[in-house]
Design an enzyme around this catalytic site. Structure first.
Site, PDB file in Angstrom:
ATOM      1  N   LYS A 110       0.838  -1.197   0.000  1.00  0.00           N
ATOM      2  CA  LYS A 110       0.000   0.000   0.000  1.00  0.00           C
ATOM      3  C   LYS A 110       0.878   1.256   0.000  1.00  0.00           C
ATOM      4  O   LYS A 110       0.694   2.166  -0.820  1.00  0.00           O
ATOM      5  CB  LYS A 110      -0.908  -0.015   1.244  1.00  0.00           C
ATOM      6  CG  LYS A 110      -1.889   1.166   1.300  1.00  0.00           C
ATOM      7  CD  LYS A 110      -2.507   1.328   2.692  1.00  0.00           C
ATOM      8  CE  LYS A 110      -3.576   0.310   2.976  1.00  0.00           C
ATOM      9  NZ  LYS A 110      -4.915   0.770   2.538  1.00  0.00           N
ATOM     10  N   GLY A 153      -7.759  -7.159   5.637  1.00  0.00           N
ATOM     11  CA  GLY A 153      -8.616  -7.331   6.803  1.00  0.00           C
ATOM     12  C   GLY A 153      -7.954  -8.014   7.975  1.00  0.00           C
ATOM     13  O   GLY A 153      -8.583  -8.219   9.006  1.00  0.00           O
ATOM     14  N   MET A 207      -5.132  -7.046   9.638  1.00  0.00           N
ATOM     15  CA  MET A 207      -4.499  -6.191  10.631  1.00  0.00           C
ATOM     16  C   MET A 207      -5.389  -4.982  10.922  1.00  0.00           C
ATOM     17  O   MET A 207      -6.464  -4.849  10.354  1.00  0.00           O
ATOM     18  CB  MET A 207      -3.106  -5.793  10.145  1.00  0.00           C
ATOM     19  CG  MET A 207      -2.149  -6.999  10.145  1.00  0.00           C
ATOM     20  SD  MET A 207      -0.500  -6.593   9.588  1.00  0.00           S
ATOM     21  CE  MET A 207      -0.755  -6.309   7.851  1.00  0.00           C
ATOM     22  N   ARG A 251      -3.597  -1.624  -6.149  1.00  0.00           N
ATOM     23  CA  ARG A 251      -2.778  -2.831  -6.019  1.00  0.00           C
ATOM     24  C   ARG A 251      -3.140  -3.769  -7.158  1.00  0.00           C
ATOM     25  O   ARG A 251      -4.163  -3.595  -7.819  1.00  0.00           O
ATOM     26  CB  ARG A 251      -3.017  -3.506  -4.670  1.00  0.00           C
ATOM     27  CG  ARG A 251      -4.457  -3.917  -4.460  1.00  0.00           C
ATOM     28  CD  ARG A 251      -4.679  -4.498  -3.074  1.00  0.00           C
ATOM     29  NE  ARG A 251      -6.098  -4.721  -2.850  1.00  0.00           N
ATOM     30  CZ  ARG A 251      -6.628  -4.997  -1.669  1.00  0.00           C
ATOM     31  NH1 ARG A 251      -5.863  -5.039  -0.590  1.00  0.00           N
ATOM     32  NH2 ARG A 251      -7.919  -5.200  -1.551  1.00  0.00           N
ATOM     33  N   HIS A 259      -2.206 -42.027   1.389  1.00  0.00           N
ATOM     34  CA  HIS A 259      -2.510 -42.900   0.257  1.00  0.00           C
ATOM     35  C   HIS A 259      -3.706 -42.388  -0.531  1.00  0.00           C
ATOM     36  O   HIS A 259      -3.669 -42.264  -1.754  1.00  0.00           O
ATOM     37  CB  HIS A 259      -2.782 -44.326   0.779  1.00  0.00           C
ATOM     38  CG  HIS A 259      -3.136 -45.291  -0.300  1.00  0.00           C
ATOM     39  ND1 HIS A 259      -4.433 -45.636  -0.589  1.00  0.00           N
ATOM     40  CD2 HIS A 259      -2.354 -45.957  -1.180  1.00  0.00           C
ATOM     41  CE1 HIS A 259      -4.429 -46.494  -1.581  1.00  0.00           C
ATOM     42  NE2 HIS A 259      -3.184 -46.716  -1.958  1.00  0.00           N
ATOM     43  N   CYS A 273      10.142 -37.077  -9.099  1.00  0.00           N
ATOM     44  CA  CYS A 273       8.838 -37.690  -9.307  1.00  0.00           C
ATOM     45  C   CYS A 273       8.002 -37.695  -8.033  1.00  0.00           C
ATOM     46  O   CYS A 273       6.974 -38.326  -7.970  1.00  0.00           O
ATOM     47  CB  CYS A 273       8.986 -39.110  -9.852  1.00  0.00           C
ATOM     48  SG  CYS A 273       9.837 -40.214  -8.726  1.00  0.00           S
ATOM     49  N   TYR A 320      14.071 -32.859 -15.650  1.00  0.00           N
ATOM     50  CA  TYR A 320      12.619 -32.843 -15.792  1.00  0.00           C
ATOM     51  C   TYR A 320      11.945 -32.890 -14.431  1.00  0.00           C
ATOM     52  O   TYR A 320      12.561 -33.242 -13.431  1.00  0.00           O
ATOM     53  CB  TYR A 320      12.127 -34.029 -16.651  1.00  0.00           C
ATOM     54  CG  TYR A 320      12.316 -35.385 -16.009  1.00  0.00           C
ATOM     55  CD1 TYR A 320      11.362 -35.897 -15.123  1.00  0.00           C
ATOM     56  CD2 TYR A 320      13.438 -36.146 -16.270  1.00  0.00           C
ATOM     57  CE1 TYR A 320      11.542 -37.127 -14.519  1.00  0.00           C
ATOM     58  CE2 TYR A 320      13.624 -37.385 -15.676  1.00  0.00           C
ATOM     59  CZ  TYR A 320      12.675 -37.866 -14.799  1.00  0.00           C
ATOM     60  OH  TYR A 320      12.840 -39.083 -14.185  1.00  0.00           O
TER      61      TYR A 320
END
Lengths: 886, 886
Positions: free
Chosen positions: B32, B119, B121, B354, B470, B845, B865
């Site tokens: 801000k 919202g 703080m 923003r 699982h 993977c 990869y």
């Protein structure tokens, strides 16, 4: 010779008082070859010969593994030429010719690795005999019967070892010959009968192999050399290396020597001798011999050998020479020697000398006495005692005269010997013990619930679990005997029976355990108490003067601490607080705490546990006056404290005034698929901070109370299972707050520390951060090894034993620290922890903290201390000294 | 000013078209503050003010944590002087004086971190009012009622936010005043009534706090600043940061600005607007406003705001200016803006701009259209789409118009929406599905045994297990919905009932799961299908042109592979062979194999499995033509294939023709305390080499068969759970032998590779050795994280959620790779593996292979990869491109 350039030849001769090798070249020449060379250079009578270096074996193993057993290039290039040259040297030295029909040179071919592996590999003797040379031998010795007997022995040995013919076939043929000759011993067969035996043996070999038995001596030699090379990787040798933790060797050397004969008549003989008594260490020649015999006869035990002190009478000149050689070799090596000798027609030959094996007690006596004799410095003497062996001296052992019935084998999980009546449940163990019986607790596996029954037993036998299973760890800590992982054990608790190796017995029957070798015997084998030789104190004093690392004990009770101090412990490296909660008077409140449905209820239960915890610590602090006490906060998952069977659950539910369903629901919630990696250690501390706060308060209150009485208390509060610095900072703030509050309340000053186990791989990898919040690190190598390898130690039985057998791993990483992987984590943690906080105190409290090789690694890392179970403390002191001197 | 040297001041002013800050200084000024400065410099009308940098908050948090909330040094030295100077600047710019009784300057105090936390703080408005300045405000505005209303609002807000007085107390006093005045809305209270309310509020504050309400504006300002600083660490903000994975920030900035009022009459108003439609991405101003209102009124929703296109009519001049500002700011930032504005007496002020949040679909459209419009390059556009969000587009979602009843919450384990009838067992799921019903499978937890029932279900709900349980893993792979770890779920399988959050239902009842947020609803909530915006293809093309890493799929069946290729998969990164054995036609032979008592029996069972395995691979290789297929050999412990309940055991025993006792004994032997660390992966391959040999043969036979048809097959055989190079060399020799034999038999050439998972910490630590035997590495980060942290993912529920809540860990390491610890192991393995074998192929993977932050880390490591489940592939392609451009 070929044209390839080499830095070392493959073949090293020793003959005529000159050898190409040295005693220091064991890696290259094997122990036997290196010492044959050394003795030759010293002018000691050794039959001439030569050694094929271990390079040859390495080449052979490599090529045959890659290209199969018959690969043509399995002998390195140039080797045959070198062998030819070496044979020529031996011929010249002996004045005999290989293959001669008048004065034939006969050879022996023996293995010999850098580390002794007695009897594991192959040997061929009397090599060089064939139908022509045998006549030469008969002529030369004037003893045709001897010549034909030698030939028959050669065919038998070569046929078995080199050609792979079943030994029994030769034995049958020999027995048949004795029957037809009407004699009882082969020594009584005539020359003519032996000639027939030789013909039968040759026919037998032809039939078994499909080809003629080799007649060319040079071909026989290559066959024998190859058999020895091959035997390096036979199953027996591989298992031996695994069991004896021998690894990293390139292979065996091959020793080819001119034969000398102890069996040419009564002026000949053969024997083995030690320069000191290997059982007691007493300084006097020790050994035995046989007149008119070959080496195998001594080993085979067909005839009973005579004690060495009768050698004077039998072979006076040789005896005189032998004593001189013994004296000389012991001085030369500054070490007790184990030698083999042969007397051939009155002339002494040494066939081998090596460092003699000895009992722990003998090792101590020899080491200390050799210093008195000026043979060794104290530094050297310390290196002569095997630190791992020391533990044997401290435990009782079975009477060596007993001849018990072996029921089965398991893992040698905690050394010593114990006999007693079998209890199949901890409760029964307590009953039997209370009734005055010695008890052996027999279980599928033990759990912390069993602790009180375990405490009342002399030893534990389990079907599951390895050397670092619960039973094993507790046994070593309590100084009890344990045989674990006995796969032939089955238990029918309901019937009150158990069976070992198919033999079924009843609860209450007597059995005996030898935890040093993992054997189980029927009945009660009598034991004899340990008695420490007087040299123990001297050696320990030398060790303590030289070591850099402190040695602490893993102990949970004042009694254990007292014993540990007597063994030289300088502090507690690990006090496991959870063991304290299994006591019958406390377990209920512990369970109340676990089953609490709110922080309030939990605090109420903890409040009841607090005074008991405080009492535990008071007792320990009193004993440990002035020595640091590392106390680990609660570590195991909570469900370990709850009963697993429905019956026990009902009892607990009743005692706690909750209904069974509530209890079972809580158990269901607490159930974990992999408790090792579950909600335990500091994770309990973070989720239920009040538990650690209670423990921290109990420790500090006890410390202040004892300190107020003028006793020096040095508590070290240890947080287990840290994976991230945030956990430690969260808990440290709370523990500091409690500690400061107690100090303020009691108006006493106590110097306390807060630190952490490094037992999770990520903790080691982020140790630089963790050190910011830790006053000390202690390596929990059990968990670090479990997580680093992904091996659950409780489940490793199924694959770890095959792994060790197949050589996947050189050593059990739960026994000997894995330097490459787990050690790397330790190095990272030590270096990066100390980079953050120079002088950070770092120790080890895992099982490997009491193992000599691992202790050497800890010294290399610069750790401040090692910690181990009570009975391993003297060994750890010695190992730490040995490591410091390296 | 004090004399301490600083490189940056604490306070940055913006006023009169000049600001000390810049848009790029978000870290220092918050989002801000940085944008208020930027707008000021652009000449856009922004109320004058100043920003306290995030340094102030960092200092404040630090000091108050160490020394307590009231520590005198909690504001950094010199800050007050800088604030005084800044107030003077604002006074000069506005022509008002702070504390003036004629034209008082009123201030707002707002938070603003570098990352937006709407919202979370605290805010204080109308600051500077007291009994004297309120009269000045009345005089200056000519509107006493407005002045007293502002004062009353200030006391209420300050009292609540700064003084911590319960908001309800003020509300009650206000309601009382309305009742006594006989009005329904506070807007109808007269000036006189408001004066009374102010007195009551002041009295109320005095009573609640014990001191007078602060009258000094400067004191009010410091109190408000402190409240904002404090609110950085309030619970709400901490939870928000955790949920939104915001970490590493120093704190919030504090923005102090001259008040402007949208509530001075009908010529005033306030609103929010977007430069494009945040739901669709359409390029047109979008927003809403309220006439005669303050910002809170828009948020509170008491009055219904008007759509932005009515602003022209209500405030024509301001509307014209606003559209111009919107256009200008979007061009300036090259980004869709979300703005707040106030019109005060016809004059436009911007209070905030923003980057606007948007749906995945809008993000795609905006990014691509902005390139068309010349606002962005394609590179930039790729950075504007959140890769993690893309997955949302691919799954069906609940109709946004439905208003279902929430039953409870669990973990958002696999995204998408699913509704159906509940089955409590896999068998029941199959029945219902076969009868044509959509099914939701509800279980305590799932296991591989459940797979066939899972395949027939639309979604899974489990009580235990986290996002990598699982159920979760299978769901993501199958593209099904999953809510796991629903702790309020209990199941009574016997009774056929289950309950969620205390509400009991019966098997067959309908429920709905939103796997994207982890919510469970009653009944069948209607879903709408995913429809991809046309910009999807364009963006994916740009991404593919820019990424370096390949993207592969974790898939086990030809169907999954087809879908994955449609989503852009370039190969298989992980094909789990074990899933193939659970099929009803195969499980019996699998069980026969497991229960075999000899290698022979085992081989016989394997021979029956082999043709089935071959068929699986044939199907996959056909689909994957020309793309590499990484196939992992059997990984899970064998007992996963055996039934766990007595009933199932009896069935299996009968089917296999063994007696129940034999089966149970085998189960007892196979039982493991910690199966995760047990006899699984390559340990099975080493102890039973025939299993992997069968699999290797099936893979190679399938490959040769398919290759013979002209299809390019690139099999990569992957050995799981390697901890030491010896395991891999042992298995590699055997796999090579099988592969060569198959190639020779089939007379076809297939280019195959043999490599390993790196998923055990020790494998990473010894990767330099392992690389000697591996053609590729693939990081199995699930296991690597489990073992590295010592966290069982199945059991982590009990502590991982509290850990994330308490900030012990910034992120769930099973979701986002832990760079510090696990990432370090990956770095070691990659570097040392490639040092041994340059060009070694390395991929990932594990579950994190589809997560954008983790993908960025993989790019940094130089992996070849990433591999992930089907629906995460487009996101992974985008994330890989974003990472490559960094």
């Amino acid at each position: 010779m070929n044209e390839i350039t080499r830095t070392t030849p493959y073949v090293y001769t020793f003959a005529n008082g000159q050898a190409a090798g040295r005693a220091s070249e064991r890696d290259l020449l094997g122990g036997k070859g290196a010492n044959l060379a050394e003795m030759t250079n010293l002018g000691i009578p050794v039959p001439a010969g030569f050694t094929l270096s271990t390079e040859v074996c390495a080449h052979y193993s490599d090529v045959t593994e890659k290209h199969g057993a018959g690969a043509p290039e399995r002998f390195p290039d140039g080797l045959n030429g070198e062998i030819d040259d070496a044979i020529a040297v031996v011929e010249q030295a002996t004045g005999r010719d290989f293959g001669s029909t008048t004065e034939p040179l006969l050879l022996s071919v023996r293995s010999g690795a850098a580390v002794s592996m007695p009897g594991m590999m192959d040997t061929v003797l009397n090599l060089g005999l064939n139908p022509e040379t045998v006549e030469g031998l008969a002529l030369g010795t004037g003893n045709p019967r001897f010549a034909w007997d030698s030939y028959r022995r050669f065919i038998q040995m070569y046929g078995n070892v080199v050609l792979g013919i079943e030994g029994a076939k030769f034995e049958h043929a020999l027995t048949a010959a004795m029957q037809s000759a009407g004699v009882e011993r082969d020594a009584d067969l005539s020359e003519a009968a032996l000639r027939d035996v030789v013909q039968n043996f040759l026919a037998l070999a032809r039939q078994a192999t499909g080809t003629d038995f080799p007649m060319d001596p040079r071909e026989q030699l290559n066959g024998s050399i190859e058999a020895v090379l091959r035997s390096w990787n036979n199953n027996r040798a591989k298992v031996y290396r695994r069991l004896n933790k021998i690894h990293g060797l390139r292979g065996t050397a091959v020793n080819v020597q001119a034969m000398v004969f102890g069996n040419t008549g009564d002026q000949s003989g053969t024997g083995v001798c030690f320069t000191r008594d290997p059982a007691t260490g007493e300084r006097k020649p020790y050994g035995e011999f046989l007149t008119n015999a070959q080496g195998e006869d001594v080993v085979a035990g067909v005839r009973t050998p005579q004690p060495l002190d009768e050698l004077d009478a039998a072979h006076p000149q040789a005896a005189k020479e032998l004593y001189a050689v013994m004296e000389r070799l012991e001085r030369h090596y500054s070490e007790m020697q184990d030698m083999e000798f042969t007397v051939e027609d009155g002339q002494l030959f040494l066939l081998q000398t090596r460092t003699g094996k000895r009992t722990a007690s003998a090792a101590l006596r020899i080491a200390v006495e050799m210093v008195d004799e000026g043979l060794l410095t104290a530094d050297e003497a310390l290196g002569r005692v095997d630190a791992a062996q020391l533990e044997q001296l401290l435990h009782p052992t079975f009477d060596p005269n007993a001849e018990p019935t072996l029921l089965g084998k398991g893992l040698n999980a905690s050394p010593g010997s114990a006999a007693g009546r079998v209890a199949l449940t901890p409760a029964r163990a307590e009953e039997l013990s209370d009734a005055g019986d010695d008890v052996i607790l027999v279980r599928l596996e033990t759990s912390p619930e069993d602790l009180s029954g375990m405490a009342k037993s002399k030893g534990f036998l389990t079907a599951h679990g390895g050397k670092t299973s619960h039973a094993a760890v507790v046994a070593r800590q309590m100084g009890k005997v344990c045989v674990s992982g006995c796969s032939v054990l089955t238990i029918d608790e309901a019937a009150g029976t158990f069976s070992i190796g198919g033999r079924t017995m009843t609860e209450g029957d007597e059995i005996s355990l030898d935890g040093s070798v993992g054997e189980i015997y029927a009945g009660s084998v009598p034991t004899v108490d340990a008695s420490l030789p007087p040299q123990f104190k001297t050696l320990m004093k030398w060790a303590d003067e030289r070591r850099r690392m402190a040695v602490r004990v893993n102990a949970d009770t004042p009694e254990e601490c007292k014993q540990a101090i007597a063994f030289g412990a300088e502090g507690i490296g690990l006090c496991r607080t959870e063991h304290m909660f299994f006591d019958a008077s406390r377990i209920l409140n512990m369970r109340r705490m676990i089953l609490a449905s709110s922080e309030e209820e939990r605090r109420a239960a903890l409040d009841k546990l607090a005074p008991e915890q405080r009492k535990d610590f008071v007792g320990i602090f009193e004993v440990m006056d002035g020595k640091p006490c590392n106390i680990r906060l609660l570590d195991p998952p909570l469900h370990e404290f709850l009963p697993h069977e429905a019956e026990g659950q009902a009892e607990v539910a009743a005692a706690l005034g909750v209904d069974l369903l509530t209890l079972q629901h809580r158990l269901q919630v607490l159930h974990e698929s992999n408790p090792m990696l579950g909600h335990r250690g500091c994770r309990l501390g973070v989720t239920y901070p009040e538990i650690y706060e209670m423990q921290g308060r109990a420790i500090m209150e006890a410390a202040c109370e004892v300190a107020a009485r003028g006793i020096t208390v040095l508590p070290e509060i240890m947080v287990p299972l840290i994976a991230d610095v945030n956990e430690l900072s969260f808990l440290r703030v709370r523990l500091e707050r409690v500690a400061q509050a107690v100090i303020a309340e009691s108006n006493t000053s106590v110097d306390y520390k807060i630190g952490t186990m490094i037992e999770v791989p990520r903790a080691a990898l982020t140790a630089g951060d963790i050190a910011k919040e830790a006053d000390f690190f202690s390596f929990g190598t059990n968990d670090l090894t479990q997580m680093g390898f992904g091996f659950s130690r409780d489940d490793a039985g199924g694959f770890l034993v095959p792994y060790l057998e197949k050589g996947m791993l050189p050593l059990d990483p739960f026994e000997v620290l894995d330097f490459v992987g787990i050690g790397r984590l330790m190095r990272i943690a030590t270096e990066e922890g100390r980079a953050t906080k120079p002088g950070l105190k770092v120790g080890i409290c895992g099982e490997t903290g009491g193992e000599p090789k691992s202790i050497a690694f800890c010294e290399e890392l610069g750790l401040d201390y090692v910690s181990c179970s009570t009975y391993r403390i003297p060994g750890a002191r010695l190992a730490a000294a040995q490591a410091a001197m390296r």
